[in-house]
Design a protein around this motif. Structure first.
Motif, mmCIF file in Angstrom:
data_model
loop_
_atom_site.group_PDB
_atom_site.id
_atom_site.type_symbol
_atom_site.label_atom_id
_atom_site.label_comp_id
_atom_site.label_asym_id
_atom_site.label_seq_id
_atom_site.Cartn_x
_atom_site.Cartn_y
_atom_site.Cartn_z
ATOM 1 N N TRP A 143 0.741 -1.180 -0.016
ATOM 2 C CA TRP A 143 -0.156 -0.178 0.005
ATOM 3 C C TRP A 143 0.819 1.315 0.091
ATOM 4 N N GLN A 144 0.347 2.498 -0.138
ATOM 5 C CA GLN A 144 1.150 3.658 -0.349
ATOM 6 C C GLN A 144 1.326 4.435 0.925
ATOM 7 N N ARG A 145 1.095 3.841 2.130
ATOM 8 C CA ARG A 145 1.721 4.368 3.152
ATOM 9 C C ARG A 145 2.649 3.634 4.042
ATOM 10 N N ARG A 146 3.758 3.420 3.243
ATOM 11 C CA ARG A 146 4.931 2.307 3.844
ATOM 12 C C ARG A 146 5.566 3.036 4.938
ATOM 13 N N ASP A 147 5.469 4.306 5.077
ATOM 14 C CA ASP A 147 5.996 5.238 6.184
ATOM 15 C C ASP A 147 5.397 4.835 7.453
ATOM 16 N N ILE A 148 4.101 3.973 7.732
ATOM 17 C CA ILE A 148 3.802 3.680 8.995
ATOM 18 C C ILE A 148 4.219 2.267 9.142
ATOM 19 N N LYS A 149 4.643 1.892 10.312
ATOM 20 C CA LYS A 149 5.028 0.419 10.741
ATOM 21 C C LYS A 149 3.932 -0.342 11.170
ATOM 22 N N SER A 186 13.800 -4.080 5.792
ATOM 23 C CA SER A 186 15.289 -3.259 5.988
ATOM 24 C C SER A 186 15.182 -2.031 4.994
ATOM 25 N N ASN A 187 16.057 -1.203 5.333
ATOM 26 C CA ASN A 187 16.397 -0.183 4.270
ATOM 27 C C ASN A 187 17.361 -0.496 3.432
ATOM 28 N N ALA A 188 17.460 0.077 2.139
ATOM 29 C CA ALA A 188 18.414 -0.362 1.069
ATOM 30 C C ALA A 188 19.372 0.679 0.930
ATOM 31 N N LEU A 202 13.419 10.026 2.796
ATOM 32 C CA LEU A 202 12.044 9.758 3.693
ATOM 33 C C LEU A 202 10.874 10.295 2.817
ATOM 34 N N GLY A 203 9.848 9.486 2.983
ATOM 35 C CA GLY A 203 8.603 9.903 2.414
ATOM 36 C C GLY A 203 7.625 8.778 2.495
ATOM 37 N N LEU A 204 6.515 8.790 1.829
ATOM 38 C CA LEU A 204 5.448 7.776 1.943
ATOM 39 C C LEU A 204 5.876 6.561 1.609
ATOM 40 N N ASP A 205 7.237 6.371 0.702
ATOM 41 C CA ASP A 205 7.497 5.098 -0.024
ATOM 42 C C ASP A 205 8.055 4.112 0.929
ATOM 43 N N ILE A 206 8.975 4.646 1.860
ATOM 44 C CA ILE A 206 9.569 3.884 2.722
ATOM 45 C C ILE A 206 9.399 4.075 4.312
ATOM 46 N N LEU A 207 9.910 3.099 5.088
ATOM 47 C CA LEU A 207 9.542 3.407 6.455
ATOM 48 C C LEU A 207 10.941 4.084 7.018
ATOM 49 N N PRO A 208 10.784 5.094 7.827
ATOM 50 C CA PRO A 208 11.645 5.844 8.453
ATOM 51 C C PRO A 208 12.489 5.030 9.341
ATOM 52 N N GLY A 209 13.484 4.203 8.986
ATOM 53 C CA GLY A 209 14.134 3.157 9.819
ATOM 54 C C GLY A 209 14.996 4.062 10.831
ATOM 55 N N VAL A 210 14.912 3.277 12.157
ATOM 56 C CA VAL A 210 15.504 4.001 13.157
ATOM 57 C C VAL A 210 17.092 3.619 13.050
ATOM 58 N N SER A 246 18.801 -2.479 9.500
ATOM 59 C CA SER A 246 17.642 -2.684 10.434
ATOM 60 C C SER A 246 18.025 -3.040 11.671
ATOM 61 N N ALA A 247 17.157 -3.071 12.612
ATOM 62 C CA ALA A 247 17.195 -3.256 14.010
ATOM 63 C C ALA A 247 17.976 -4.277 14.451
ATOM 64 N N THR A 248 17.631 -5.649 13.651
ATOM 65 C CA THR A 248 18.200 -6.811 13.728
ATOM 66 C C THR A 248 19.326 -7.161 13.018
ATOM 67 N N GLN A 249 19.822 -6.432 12.106
ATOM 68 C CA GLN A 249 20.960 -6.822 11.216
ATOM 69 C C GLN A 249 21.933 -5.608 11.132
ATOM 70 N N THR A 250 21.678 -4.467 11.987
ATOM 71 C CA THR A 250 22.459 -3.270 12.126
ATOM 72 C C THR A 250 22.801 -2.960 10.501
ATOM 73 N N VAL A 251 24.122 -2.906 10.067
ATOM 74 C CA VAL A 251 24.622 -2.860 9.010
ATOM 75 C C VAL A 251 24.861 -4.151 8.357
ATOM 76 N N MET A 252 24.237 -4.572 7.529
ATOM 77 C CA MET A 252 24.537 -5.899 6.868
ATOM 78 C C MET A 252 25.064 -5.823 5.393
ATOM 79 N N PRO A 253 26.212 -6.204 5.127
ATOM 80 C CA PRO A 253 26.600 -6.151 3.599
ATOM 81 C C PRO A 253 25.617 -6.943 2.648
ATOM 82 N N VAL A 254 25.539 -6.373 1.506
ATOM 83 C CA VAL A 254 24.841 -7.394 0.368
ATOM 84 C C VAL A 254 26.032 -7.626 -0.630
#
Length: 287
Positions: A143-149, A186-188, A202-210, A246-254
């Motif tokens: 949906w278009q409100r991905r900013d809400i967890k 996660s954020n990319a 940041l915007g409606l397209d992504i979650l504002p990751g902590v 992400s909170a569970t991965q912190t910074v995880m290399p791809v």
């Protein structure tokens, strides 16, 4: 040891934890949640998680069940009762239980609050970071409100399952224009050939990751070039490095995207440095 879960004012054994059959989180995904890292028995970035939870509640017009301080007490009790040193604590708030109706129930219906904690080996996560992970790109059908967890996570589950079957650990959502939005949980991020760190604004397209927010602090302190803009999947294929936060991965290399190696196919030095620096900048609250 029996796991203990908090449900609506009671700490109960995991096997006995339950919510009402007409809870709106169960029937409508009418609920929000937060996942906070637990490291060495302490909560990581608690204030930022609580601020995001407050925002999610407000955006969905769900009544705050208790103060942030009281929620913090609940999380600490669950962590302590489950003897979690390293892992996560999960907090969920739904609009509550009421006869099934699309309209919101009245103000007399109390929100449902659930909290649980889980141990995750920090050494295992660090070992995974040494080899990196693969991701699979998937069309973004959310949906278009991905900013809400919210707990509306079926598209993420479908993407994660497709990634797993393809030998990948995470999925990256791609919009209709070919731009990466974010990961399924996660954020990319990518690092281009010039060394700039790029992630979607940041915007409606992504979650504002902590974790994303804390990493911005790291980048600023390290005086590294940051560009907040959408990046194409083709840019990710050609990147020098890539990673998720992400909170569970912190910074995880791809190290692979859709089967293609990122850079030389190994975790890069920038992602490794950011991972090493992260907890020096994160706010640590004793549990």
């Amino acid at each position: 040891m029996t796991r203990i879960v908090y449900v609506n004012g009671r700490y109960v054994p995991y096997a006995d934890a339950a919510v009402h059959v007409e809870d709106r989180g169960f029937q409508f995904a009418d609920a929000i949640y937060e996942v906070c890292e637990v490291r060495d028995g302490s909560l990581i970035d608690e204030a930022r998680h609580m601020a995001r939870l407050e925002r999610s509640l407000a955006e969905l017009q769900i009544r705050r069940p208790m103060t942030a301080a009281a929620l913090g007490h609940v999380m600490r009790q669950v962590i302590r009762r489950n003897r979690v040193r390293d892992g996560l604590v999960y907090l969920q708030v739904s609009r509550g239980a009421a006869p099934r109706d699309f309209s919101f129930p009245g103000p007399d219906v109390p929100p449902t609050v659930v909290c649980l904690a889980q141990s995750i080996s920090a050494a295992h996560r660090d070992l995974k970071a040494l080899s990196g992970i693969a991701v699979k790109s998937m069309p973004d059908i959310r949906w278009q409100r991905r900013d809400i967890k919210t707990v509306m996570l079926l598209p993420a589950c479908l993407a994660k399952e497709a990634a797993r079957k393809d030998g990948a650990r995470e999925a990256w959502f791609v919009d209709a224009e070919g731009f990466v939005t974010e990961g399924a949980s996660s954020n990319a991020w990518i690092i281009d050939q010039g060394g700039a760190v790029i992630t979607r604004q940041l915007g409606l397209d992504i979650l504002p990751g902590v974790t994303r927010a804390t990493l911005l602090d790291v980048l600023a302190e390290e005086k590294m070039q940051l560009i907040e803009r959408p990046f194409l999947l083709s840019e990710a294929y050609a990147a020098r490095e890539a990673f998720i936060t992400s909170a569970t991965q912190t910074v995880m290399p791809v190290v692979r995207i859709d089967g293609r190696p990122v850079g030389d196919g190994r975790p890069g030095p920038v992602a490794a440095k950011l991972r090493q620096k992260f907890h020096h900048f994160a706010a640590i609250s004793s549990a």
